[in-house]
Design a protein around this motif. Structure first.
Motif, PDB file in Angstrom:
ATOM      1  N   LEU A  57       0.833  -1.207   0.000  1.00  0.00           N
ATOM      2  CA  LEU A  57       0.000   0.000   0.000  1.00  0.00           C
ATOM      3  C   LEU A  57       0.866   1.256   0.000  1.00  0.00           C
ATOM      4  O   LEU A  57       0.597   2.227  -0.721  1.00  0.00           O
ATOM      5  N   ILE A  58       1.944   1.227   0.782  1.00  0.00           N
ATOM      6  CA  ILE A  58       2.865   2.362   0.840  1.00  0.00           C
ATOM      7  C   ILE A  58       3.569   2.537  -0.502  1.00  0.00           C
ATOM      8  O   ILE A  58       3.714   3.661  -1.014  1.00  0.00           O
ATOM      9  N   ALA A  59       4.010   1.414  -1.100  1.00  0.00           N
ATOM     10  CA  ALA A  59       4.684   1.480  -2.401  1.00  0.00           C
ATOM     11  C   ALA A  59       3.761   2.065  -3.465  1.00  0.00           C
ATOM     12  O   ALA A  59       4.187   2.860  -4.312  1.00  0.00           O
ATOM     13  N   ALA A  60       2.484   1.676  -3.425  1.00  0.00           N
ATOM     14  CA  ALA A  60       1.513   2.206  -4.385  1.00  0.00           C
ATOM     15  C   ALA A  60       1.338   3.711  -4.198  1.00  0.00           C
ATOM     16  O   ALA A  60       1.263   4.476  -5.174  1.00  0.00           O
ATOM     17  N   ALA A  61       1.272   4.154  -2.939  1.00  0.00           N
ATOM     18  CA  ALA A  61       1.119   5.582  -2.654  1.00  0.00           C
ATOM     19  C   ALA A  61       2.342   6.371  -3.130  1.00  0.00           C
ATOM     20  O   ALA A  61       2.206   7.469  -3.691  1.00  0.00           O
ATOM     21  N   LEU A  62       3.531   5.822  -2.923  1.00  0.00           N
ATOM     22  CA  LEU A  62       4.750   6.483  -3.381  1.00  0.00           C
ATOM     23  C   LEU A  62       4.794   6.565  -4.907  1.00  0.00           C
ATOM     24  O   LEU A  62       5.181   7.591  -5.479  1.00  0.00           O
ATOM     25  N   PHE A  63       4.386   5.488  -5.573  1.00  0.00           N
ATOM     26  CA  PHE A  63       4.389   5.475  -7.041  1.00  0.00           C
ATOM     27  C   PHE A  63       3.427   6.532  -7.590  1.00  0.00           C
ATOM     28  O   PHE A  63       3.779   7.303  -8.489  1.00  0.00           O
ATOM     29  N   VAL A  64       2.208   6.565  -7.050  1.00  0.00           N
ATOM     30  CA  VAL A  64       1.217   7.524  -7.537  1.00  0.00           C
ATOM     31  C   VAL A  64       1.657   8.953  -7.199  1.00  0.00           C
ATOM     32  O   VAL A  64       1.456   9.887  -7.993  1.00  0.00           O
ATOM     33  N   GLY A  65       2.275   9.147  -6.016  1.00  0.00           N
ATOM     34  CA  GLY A  65       2.783  10.467  -5.662  1.00  0.00           C
ATOM     35  C   GLY A  65       3.849  10.938  -6.632  1.00  0.00           C
ATOM     36  O   GLY A  65       3.866  12.105  -7.045  1.00  0.00           O
ATOM     37  N   GLY A  66       4.754  10.026  -7.037  1.00  0.00           N
ATOM     38  CA  GLY A  66       5.779  10.379  -8.016  1.00  0.00           C
ATOM     39  C   GLY A  66       5.189  10.688  -9.376  1.00  0.00           C
ATOM     40  O   GLY A  66       5.599  11.651 -10.050  1.00  0.00           O
ATOM     41  N   LEU A  67       4.202   9.896  -9.795  1.00  0.00           N
ATOM     42  CA  LEU A  67       3.546  10.126 -11.080  1.00  0.00           C
ATOM     43  C   LEU A  67       2.824  11.472 -11.090  1.00  0.00           C
ATOM     44  O   LEU A  67       2.924  12.249 -12.054  1.00  0.00           O
ATOM     45  N   ALA A  68       2.099  11.763  -9.994  1.00  0.00           N
ATOM     46  CA  ALA A  68       1.392  13.042  -9.896  1.00  0.00           C
ATOM     47  C   ALA A  68       2.366  14.219  -9.864  1.00  0.00           C
ATOM     48  O   ALA A  68       2.081  15.296 -10.418  1.00  0.00           O
ATOM     49  N   THR A  69       3.527  14.028  -9.244  1.00  0.00           N
ATOM     50  CA  THR A  69       4.540  15.081  -9.206  1.00  0.00           C
ATOM     51  C   THR A  69       5.038  15.399 -10.609  1.00  0.00           C
ATOM     52  O   THR A  69       5.204  16.571 -10.976  1.00  0.00           O
ATOM     53  N   LEU A  70       5.287  14.363 -11.415  1.00  0.00           N
ATOM     54  CA  LEU A  70       5.727  14.580 -12.797  1.00  0.00           C
ATOM     55  C   LEU A  70       4.659  15.316 -13.597  1.00  0.00           C
ATOM     56  O   LEU A  70       4.968  16.233 -14.382  1.00  0.00           O
ATOM     57  N   ILE A  71       3.401  14.930 -13.413  1.00  0.00           N
ATOM     58  CA  ILE A  71       2.308  15.592 -14.148  1.00  0.00           C
ATOM     59  C   ILE A  71       2.200  17.058 -13.746  1.00  0.00           C
ATOM     60  O   ILE A  71       2.017  17.946 -14.591  1.00  0.00           O
ATOM     61  N   GLN A  72       2.340  17.338 -12.438  1.00  0.00           N
ATOM     62  CA  GLN A  72       2.231  18.720 -11.961  1.00  0.00           C
ATOM     63  C   GLN A  72       3.401  19.576 -12.426  1.00  0.00           C
ATOM     64  O   GLN A  72       3.221  20.724 -12.827  1.00  0.00           O
ATOM     65  N   THR A  73       4.621  19.050 -12.349  1.00  0.00           N
ATOM     66  CA  THR A  73       5.795  19.869 -12.643  1.00  0.00           C
ATOM     67  C   THR A  73       6.028  20.028 -14.146  1.00  0.00           C
ATOM     68  O   THR A  73       6.317  21.129 -14.630  1.00  0.00           O
ATOM     69  N   ILE A  74       5.919  18.927 -14.900  1.00  0.00           N
ATOM     70  CA  ILE A  74       6.130  19.010 -16.350  1.00  0.00           C
ATOM     71  C   ILE A  74       4.913  19.627 -17.017  1.00  0.00           C
ATOM     72  O   ILE A  74       5.020  20.545 -17.815  1.00  0.00           O
ATOM     73  N   GLY A  75       3.725  19.104 -16.673  1.00  0.00           N
ATOM     74  CA  GLY A  75       2.483  19.682 -17.152  1.00  0.00           C
ATOM     75  C   GLY A  75       2.178  19.383 -18.612  1.00  0.00           C
ATOM     76  O   GLY A  75       3.055  19.034 -19.409  1.00  0.00           O
ATOM     77  N   THR A  76       0.919  19.459 -18.940  1.00  0.00           N
ATOM     78  CA  THR A  76       0.455  19.342 -20.318  1.00  0.00           C
ATOM     79  C   THR A  76      -0.451  20.545 -20.596  1.00  0.00           C
ATOM     80  O   THR A  76      -0.512  21.478 -19.785  1.00  0.00           O
ATOM     81  N   LYS A  77      -1.171  20.495 -21.693  1.00  0.00           N
ATOM     82  CA  LYS A  77      -2.025  21.629 -22.054  1.00  0.00           C
ATOM     83  C   LYS A  77      -3.138  21.830 -21.037  1.00  0.00           C
ATOM     84  O   LYS A  77      -3.502  22.959 -20.713  1.00  0.00           O
TER      85      LYS A  77
END
Length: 268
Positions: A57-77
């Protein structure tokens, strides 16, 4: 506008060099770890999961947190603030998730409620962003202050040892270690060097870990016994179930988190 102003780089895109970028990034990640690890621990314990399942459960939360961080920082349209934000797990939903689990829904109902509420929140996001004018500094400052104050009980429980059933709950060693680490943060923030003040959290984590090791808290045997690389299992806790009451509860939590996130982004 002169040529220099036209080519000026905004602060969030300024390159600070490898050493500073790595140090500041590491500080953000290590600071974020506590907030991401704690909610799965609380929820997994309430659900009666084993240590291995809580680890998943912790690993899943860390993975999703990292994915969301990339989406927020890099961003799309249409997605991402394109700001130096590290996405973590909000404590706002912990009490609601535990309530869903303990009233018979279990983790599948939690997952179903989170999926449905998140999709509704995604649809509301374009309209929610239009109310920014109702968030002057006095409002955002109050929201962030309240968030910090609401986390004080969590910090105090961790200072006491994290487990109120453990024999060392509230021991002098636990409280002393926490106060020493807090003292290091305060001292570092009082130094004139701006770079050290920015790294105060990271340096305090390192110093606190060293102190913890010499105080007998440093046991890494379970870390070495785990697999270095392991692929996740889809639907490890069962297929999500969708219960109306759970979805409505999580939707309220989602609106609170959206308000919290709006305040954080405006502050950044």
């Amino acid at each position: 506008m002169n040529h220099q102003q036209k080519n000026a780089i905004s602060p969030e895109h300024e390159y600070l060099g490898i050493s500073k970028s790595f140090a500041y990034g590491l500080q953000h990640v290590l600071t974020m770890y506590g907030g991401i690890v704690a909610p799965p621990l609380i929820i997994g314990t309430a659900a009666g999961l084993s240590s291995a399942q809580i680890g998943m459960l912790i690993a899943a939360a860390l993975f999703v947190g990292g994915l969301a961080t990339l989406i927020q920082t890099i961003g799309t349209k249409y997605l991402g603030a394109k700001l130096p934000l590290v996405q973590g797990v909000s404590f706002a939903g912990v009490a609601t998730m535990v309530a869903i689990i303990t009233t018979g829904g279990g983790l599948p109902a939690v997952y179903g409620a989170v999926i449905a509420a998140s999709l509704i929140g995604l649809c509301l996001a374009p309209y929610f962003s239009k109310i920014i004018r109702f968030f002057p500094p006095v409002v955002t400052g109050c929201v962030i202050t309240i968030i910090g104050l609401s986390l004080l009980p969590v910090a105090i429980r961790w200072m006491m040892g994290g487990n109120n059933k453990a024999p060392d709950w509230g021991s002098v060693e636990n409280i002393s270690l926490a106060l020493l680490t807090l003292g290091i943060v305060i001292v570092l923030n009082m130094l004139p060097q701006a770079s050290i003040r920015r790294l105060s959290i990271l340096l305090a984590i390192v110093a606190g870990t060293i102190l913890a090791y010499f105080m007998g808290f440093g046991d890494f045997r379970q870390v070495s016994s785990g697999a270095w690389l392991q692929f996740p299992h889809l639907f490890a806790f069962g297929l999500p179930t969708f219960e109306l009451s759970a979805i409505l509860s999580m939707l309220i939590v989602t609106l609170v988190i959206m308000t919290e996130t709006t305040a954080d982004i405006i502050a950044v």
